[in-house]
Design an enzyme around this catalytic site. Sequence first.
Site, PDB file in Angstrom:
ATOM      1  CG  LEU A  30      -1.860  -1.221   1.318  1.00 11.11           C
ATOM      2  CD1 LEU A  30      -2.715  -1.108   2.574  1.00 11.11           C
ATOM      3  CD2 LEU A  30      -2.729  -1.369   0.078  1.00 11.11           C
ATOM      4  CG  HIS A  31       0.793   3.579  -3.274  1.00  6.64           C
ATOM      5  ND1 HIS A  31      -0.344   4.310  -3.571  1.00  6.64           N
ATOM      6  CD2 HIS A  31       0.871   2.620  -4.234  1.00  6.64           C
ATOM      7  CE1 HIS A  31      -0.888   3.836  -4.668  1.00  6.64           C
ATOM      8  NE2 HIS A  31      -0.188   2.800  -5.093  1.00  6.64           N
ATOM      9  N   GLY A  33      -1.871   6.490  -2.324  1.00  9.40           N
ATOM     10  CA  GLY A  33      -3.032   6.397  -3.224  1.00  9.40           C
ATOM     11  C   GLY A  33      -4.073   5.438  -2.658  1.00  9.40           C
ATOM     12  CG  HIS A  34      -3.193   1.225  -2.283  1.00  4.65           C
ATOM     13  ND1 HIS A  34      -1.841   1.119  -2.472  1.00  4.65           N
ATOM     14  CD2 HIS A  34      -3.765   0.463  -3.254  1.00  4.65           C
ATOM     15  CE1 HIS A  34      -1.598   0.326  -3.497  1.00  4.65           C
ATOM     16  NE2 HIS A  34      -2.747  -0.084  -4.000  1.00  4.65           N
ATOM     17  CD  GLN A 145     -10.458   8.499 -13.522  1.00  3.99           C
ATOM     18  OE1 GLN A 145     -11.521   8.061 -13.074  1.00  3.99           O
ATOM     19  NE2 GLN A 145     -10.175   8.502 -14.818  1.00  3.99           N
ATOM     20  CE  LYS A 146      -1.071   4.368 -11.632  1.00  2.00           C
ATOM     21  NZ  LYS A 146      -1.222   2.978 -11.973  1.00  2.00           N
ATOM     22  CG  ASP A 147      -5.641   0.973 -11.890  1.00  2.00           C
ATOM     23  OD1 ASP A 147      -4.770   0.502 -12.632  1.00  2.00           O
ATOM     24  OD2 ASP A 147      -5.421   1.258 -10.692  1.00  2.00           O
ATOM     25  CG  MET A 181       1.787   7.994  -5.178  1.00  2.00           C
ATOM     26  SD  MET A 181       1.386   8.075  -3.426  1.00  2.00           S
ATOM     27  CE  MET A 181       2.271   9.564  -3.010  1.00  2.00           C
ATOM     28  NE  ARG A 184       2.501  -4.132 -12.388  1.00  2.00           N
ATOM     29  CZ  ARG A 184       1.193  -4.441 -12.366  1.00  2.00           C
ATOM     30  NH1 ARG A 184       0.289  -3.481 -12.250  1.00  2.00           N
ATOM     31  NH2 ARG A 184       0.796  -5.695 -12.458  1.00  2.00           N
TER      32      ARG A 184
HETATM   33  P1  AMP Z   1      -3.992  -2.122  -6.754  1.00  2.00           P
HETATM   34  O1  AMP Z   1      -3.466  -2.514  -5.415  1.00  2.00           O
HETATM   35  O2  AMP Z   1      -2.948  -1.594  -7.691  1.00  2.00           O
HETATM   36  O3  AMP Z   1      -4.898  -3.149  -7.366  1.00  2.00           O
HETATM   37  O4  AMP Z   1      -4.921  -0.858  -6.479  1.00  2.00           O
HETATM   38  C1  AMP Z   1      -6.012  -0.946  -5.583  1.00  2.00           C
HETATM   39  C2  AMP Z   1      -6.880   0.262  -5.777  1.00  2.00           C
HETATM   40  O5  AMP Z   1      -6.119   1.445  -5.510  1.00  2.00           O
HETATM   41  C3  AMP Z   1      -7.412   0.405  -7.216  1.00  2.00           C
HETATM   42  O6  AMP Z   1      -8.748   0.861  -7.188  1.00  2.00           O
HETATM   43  C4  AMP Z   1      -6.493   1.439  -7.806  1.00  2.00           C
HETATM   44  O7  AMP Z   1      -7.074   2.174  -8.864  1.00  2.00           O
HETATM   45  C5  AMP Z   1      -6.249   2.335  -6.603  1.00  2.00           C
HETATM   46  N1  AMP Z   1      -5.020   3.105  -6.786  1.00  2.00           N
HETATM   47  C6  AMP Z   1      -3.779   2.636  -7.069  1.00  2.00           C
HETATM   48  N2  AMP Z   1      -2.918   3.662  -7.220  1.00  2.00           N
HETATM   49  C7  AMP Z   1      -3.629   4.799  -7.031  1.00  2.00           C
HETATM   50  C8  AMP Z   1      -3.301   6.199  -7.063  1.00  2.00           C
HETATM   51  N3  AMP Z   1      -2.074   6.624  -7.323  1.00  2.00           N
HETATM   52  N4  AMP Z   1      -4.304   7.071  -6.816  1.00  2.00           N
HETATM   53  C9  AMP Z   1      -5.569   6.647  -6.552  1.00  2.00           C
HETATM   54  N5  AMP Z   1      -5.933   5.358  -6.517  1.00  2.00           N
HETATM   55  C10 AMP Z   1      -4.971   4.445  -6.749  1.00  2.00           C
END
Ligand code: AMP
Length: 277
Positions: A30-31, A33-34, A145-147, A181, A184
């Site tokens: 987690l960062h 953004g999460h 919104q990143k994805d 953020m 990866r």
């Molecule tokens: P992931 O762990 O990459 O599957 O991401 C989990 C959730 O966090 C997904 O809904 C992503 O779109 C969101 N997420 C990842 N990075 C960001 C970011 N930089 N800003 C906002 N949401 C993010």
Amino acid sequence: MQVIETIAAIKEARRRLAAPVGLVPTMGYLHQGHLNLVKEARTHNAAVVVSIFVNPTQFGPQEDLSQYPRSVPCDLTQLKNERTDIVFLPPVAEMYPPGFNSWVDVEGVTEFLEGAARPSHFRGVATVVNKLFNIIQPDSAYFGQKDAQQVVVIKKMVTDLNMNLEIVTVATTREPDGLAMSSRNVYLSPDERRAAPVLFRSLQRARQLYLEGNRDGASMLREMTALLGHEPLATVDYISIANAVTLEEMTAVAAPALVSLAVRFGKTRLIDNIILE
Ligand code: AMP
């Protein structure tokens, strides 16, 4: 904060949660953004559930599943600080037991962009998200919104299959230099990390052209490509200006438009986007 690994136990715990319940699905590492998704869920719900599951079915055979970064103890500390009620941390065999054979296929919007570059990616995403919705039964679920395409696909699934929850989109969290953020980003070498903000600069260039009155998709894409071309470490996978709802490519740009791109730095593939309103 409860940490729960089995579906039976989280179904049991769910019955005792106050309503409304907000769910934040993640793959961990987690960062901020999460954490901003968790904060948003915390603001609007009586209970917050965060799932951490590196979902194997959304990775292609050549992708980074085995190397995907993980750091559960650090994730749990951060989630506790955000006052998360339950962390759902299922092993793969809990989500995909032997004989698992049912899939959610959202057609149309999955044909473009990430769907074209990563065949079967969204089948894995839609299937695991549907399973999480069925297991946890949240009143709302929070996505970044990143994805951008993921949000479109999940909203389409929820509408088409009459699911009883609200999908909330949270703005992209960025580093001070504009890099979105991402778990990866840790793969980037120092030189690649210095080069990576070129993604956001090229998206901002598109916004600037749009605000100046340019509506010609081809010329906007040319300018973005030229800007990315100045960065020798960046290899463009795709750049797109598409209808933000259907994800079909637009030659005459009209709001809302999704400007998105995927760019490789060495072995690391980064994505980013903005919406032109
Ligand atoms: P992931 O762990 O990459 O599957 O991401 C989990 C959730 O966090 C997904 O809904 C992503 O779109 C969101 N997420 C990842 N990075 C960001 C970011 N930089 N800003 C906002 N949401 C993010």
